[in-house]
Design an enzyme around this catalytic site. Structure first.
Site, PDB file in Angstrom:
ATOM      1  N   SER A 125     101.341  18.046  66.575  1.00 22.44           N
ATOM      2  CA  SER A 125     100.431  18.956  67.331  1.00 22.44           C
ATOM      3  C   SER A 125     100.019  18.285  68.457  1.00 22.44           C
ATOM      4  O   SER A 125      99.671  17.015  68.930  1.00 22.44           O
ATOM      5  CB  SER A 125      99.632  19.544  66.387  1.00 22.44           C
ATOM      6  OG  SER A 125      98.712  18.719  66.120  1.00 22.44           O
ATOM      7  N   LYS A 126      99.395  19.251  69.241  1.00 26.65           N
ATOM      8  CA  LYS A 126      98.643  18.739  70.551  1.00 26.65           C
ATOM      9  C   LYS A 126      97.413  17.991  70.154  1.00 26.65           C
ATOM     10  O   LYS A 126      97.067  17.160  70.831  1.00 26.65           O
ATOM     11  CB  LYS A 126      98.133  19.963  71.344  1.00 26.65           C
ATOM     12  CG  LYS A 126      97.607  19.494  72.479  1.00 26.65           C
ATOM     13  CD  LYS A 126      97.614  21.030  73.567  1.00 26.65           C
ATOM     14  CE  LYS A 126      96.025  20.885  74.367  1.00 26.65           C
ATOM     15  NZ  LYS A 126      95.480  19.455  74.636  1.00 26.65           N
ATOM     16  N   ARG A 127      96.858  18.242  68.941  1.00 24.99           N
ATOM     17  CA  ARG A 127      95.524  17.497  68.518  1.00 24.99           C
ATOM     18  C   ARG A 127      95.997  16.059  68.319  1.00 24.99           C
ATOM     19  O   ARG A 127      95.047  15.487  68.516  1.00 24.99           O
ATOM     20  CB  ARG A 127      94.964  18.309  67.200  1.00 24.99           C
ATOM     21  CG  ARG A 127      93.682  18.845  67.939  1.00 24.99           C
ATOM     22  CD  ARG A 127      93.000  19.532  66.360  1.00 24.99           C
ATOM     23  NE  ARG A 127      94.004  20.803  66.240  1.00 24.99           N
ATOM     24  CZ  ARG A 127      94.417  21.117  65.113  1.00 24.99           C
ATOM     25  NH1 ARG A 127      93.994  20.419  63.944  1.00 24.99           N
ATOM     26  NH2 ARG A 127      94.929  22.324  64.715  1.00 24.99           N
ATOM     27  N   GLY A 161      97.983  14.433  69.875  1.00 22.46           N
ATOM     28  CA  GLY A 161      97.998  13.650  71.355  1.00 22.46           C
ATOM     29  C   GLY A 161      96.654  13.580  71.623  1.00 22.46           C
ATOM     30  O   GLY A 161      96.282  12.244  72.313  1.00 22.46           O
ATOM     31  N   ASP A 162      95.512  14.422  71.578  1.00 19.53           N
ATOM     32  CA  ASP A 162      94.284  14.262  71.945  1.00 19.53           C
ATOM     33  C   ASP A 162      93.650  13.073  71.087  1.00 19.53           C
ATOM     34  O   ASP A 162      92.889  12.415  71.748  1.00 19.53           O
ATOM     35  CB  ASP A 162      93.482  15.521  71.718  1.00 19.53           C
ATOM     36  CG  ASP A 162      94.071  16.618  72.935  1.00 19.53           C
ATOM     37  OD1 ASP A 162      94.665  16.321  73.475  1.00 19.53           O
ATOM     38  OD2 ASP A 162      93.946  17.623  72.298  1.00 19.53           O
TER      39      ASP A 162
END
Ligand code: GLU
Length: 505
Positions: free
Chosen positions: A262-264, A266-267
């Site tokens: 998920s994008k999270r 990556g963050d």
């Protein structure tokens, strides 16, 4: 049946930035199309108007331009099967919705969201299907006059697919084999919404795949649950003979732990999940992109190609053309592919090594300039040749290489304490004298003369070189000393030596 020309499509919904998993899907479609001499089509599935995000379509097109994935047809590319944006195909869908209605394979339903909620309260695990449709307000339960009246009054309705229970549905998948389910578990999916005057994803997707003569549907695993419904739609239209072959690609999984990427992630772990930087027009949030983070498009392609497929050999570095030749959709794994972003960094490093010094220098030159340094391409290329094996990204070069262009103004304290001995200043004065006397400033000659002098004075090679390095570079690390002096030239080398002697004493 005659062999059909291979035609595949990448069909994103413009709901935001393109996720890296979508890029992999497009890449596999591209490889498949190229290796079969087929066509790759770019279709925009924008029938869900509520999720439409301005700028997303342009973003996706720009992403593929950067990555070097070329489409043969579609939005912004043209072609004979257009329009390729679903919102421009309303009339076409209307015709096919009516076809299903006329054939009694679909029906009109008037149930409001509130009424549906009530039913969900009443009936445990409520699903709109053969068991419950008789309890609802639709064209199967209401008299025809009533249906016509409601429509004439402008009441909102949806068209639902009438799924008959008791049918075995087979999805023949190139990766997963024969996936079989019973039609009983499916609900009567909404195919059309009068409120939007638009079909839902399912109907538009099938109609377009048929009309655009798509032969293979290669898409993410998240669409596998929709596939039986799609098979039934092909059947309902009588298009079984030209039904595309499915291939559902494995999920991309988190770099660590369980679940899908998920994008999270990556963050949290510090890597991009989007090809290009994305500015969310609603929230204003800016998400990093592979391009802006300094990745080469070839490295991203190479990295993604191996997430879910491998050639069965040890080889890891492939050009796009090699991938076209070797890729085999049937050899994709069923199991999810762990998104090892460190491996992505490794690929970028490998591409730095593979690219010529001139190519890297062309990318590095603007950074040198931004830092206020005017240098020739030849000298920038020289620095690149000495330093590129130490970095993963071109943008890491400047902090490591700036000393070539700018003399140190301070000296790393820790290194000074460790490396600048009591006699260092004196030894450096002597070294400056030795260097002054060298006419042939080639690496080999400098080495010979300086090392000869060190030996004759019985100094320790390490001590002299460490102090010398500190004087010229300002820190304790870097490439070979004579590579540095050779680059700086005699005058600059002496200038730096004298300054260090003066400042460090
Ligand atoms: N519009 C769908 C998506 O956003 C397409 C799924 C498919 O390829 O059928 O991925």
């Amino acid at each position: 049946m005659a062999e059909r020309k291979v035609r595949v499509r990448f069909a994103p919904s413009p709901t935001g930035a393109l996720h890296i998993g979508g890029v992999r899907t497009a890449l596999y479609n591209y490889l498949f199309a190229r290796q079969h001499g087929g066509d790759l089509i770019f279709r925009i599935e924008d029938t869900d108007t509520h999720r439409f995000v301005p700028g997303a379509e342009e973003y996706i097109i720009e992403s593929f331009k950067w990555l070097g994935i070329k489409f043969d047809e579609g939005v912004s590319f043209g072609g004979n099967y257009g329009p390729y944006r679903q919102s421009e195909r309303r009339d076409i869908y209307k015709k096919y919705v009516n076809q299903l209605l006329d054939a009694d394979k679909a029906y009109i339903a008037f149930d409001t969201p509130e009424e549906l909620d009530v039913k969900r309260e009443e009936i445990k695990n409520f699903q709109y299907d053969a068991k419950t449709r008789g309890l609802m307000r639709n064209s199967l339960t209401l008299p025809k006059e009533e249906v016509d009246k409601l429509i004439a009054e402008g009441k909102q309705y949806v068209v639902r697919f009438k799924i008959e229970p008791g049918e075995a549905v087979h999805v023949n998948d190139l990766i997963r084999g024969d996936v079989r389910i019973m039609s009983d578990i499916l609900d009567d999916k909404v195919l059309y919404k009068s409120a939007d005057e638009l079909p839902t994803y399912h109907l538009a997707n099938i109609v377009d795949d048929h009309l655009m003569e798509i032969t293979h549907v290669i898409r993410g695993e998240e669409w596998l649950p929709s596939a039986p419904l799609h098979v039934l739609l092909y059947r309902a239209f009588g298009w079984e003979d030209t039904m595309p072959q499915f291939a559902h690609l494995p999920l991309l999984l988190k770099p660590d732990g369980k679940g899908k990427l998920s994008k999270r992630d990556g963050d949290r772990l510090g890597f991009p999940v989007f090809p290009l930087e994305w500015h969310d027009p609603k929230t204003g949030e800016v998400s990093s992109g592979y391009r802006e983070s300094g990745y080469f498009p070839e490295a991203v392609i190479n990295f993604l190609a191996l997430l879910g497929w491998n050639p069965g050999t040890e080889q890891e570095l492939f050009t796009l053309d090699e991938l076209v030749t070797l890729f085999d959709i049937t050899k994709c794994s069923k199991a999810g592919a762990r998104f090892d972003f460190q491996k992505g960094i490794w690929f970028n490093h490998e591409y730095i090594l593979r690219k010529s010094n001139e190519e890297i220098a062309a990318d590095f030159a603007p950074i040198v300039k931004e830092n206020g340094v005017e240098e020739t391409m030849e000298r920038i290329t020289k620095v690149v040749s000495l330093m590129k094996d130490r970095v993963n990204f071109v943008n890491e070069l400047w902090p490591l290489c700036s000393f070539f262009f700018i003399a140190p103004t301070e000296y790393d304290e820790k290194t000074v304490r460790k490396r600048w001995k009591d006699n260092s200043a004196q030894v450096m004065v002597e070294l400056a004298d030795v260097i002054e006397g060298i006419d042939d400033f080639s690496i080999g000659n400098q080495e010979k003369i300086v090392e000869g002098w060190i030996e004759s004075k019985e100094y320790k090679l390490g001590d002299v070189m460490n102090a010398f390095r500190l004087a010229l570079v300002g820190i304790g690390k870097g490439p070979g000393m004579f590579d540095i002096t050779n680059f700086l030239g005699k005058e600059e080398t002496l200038k730096r030596l004298h300054r260090a002697i003066e400042l460090l004493k």
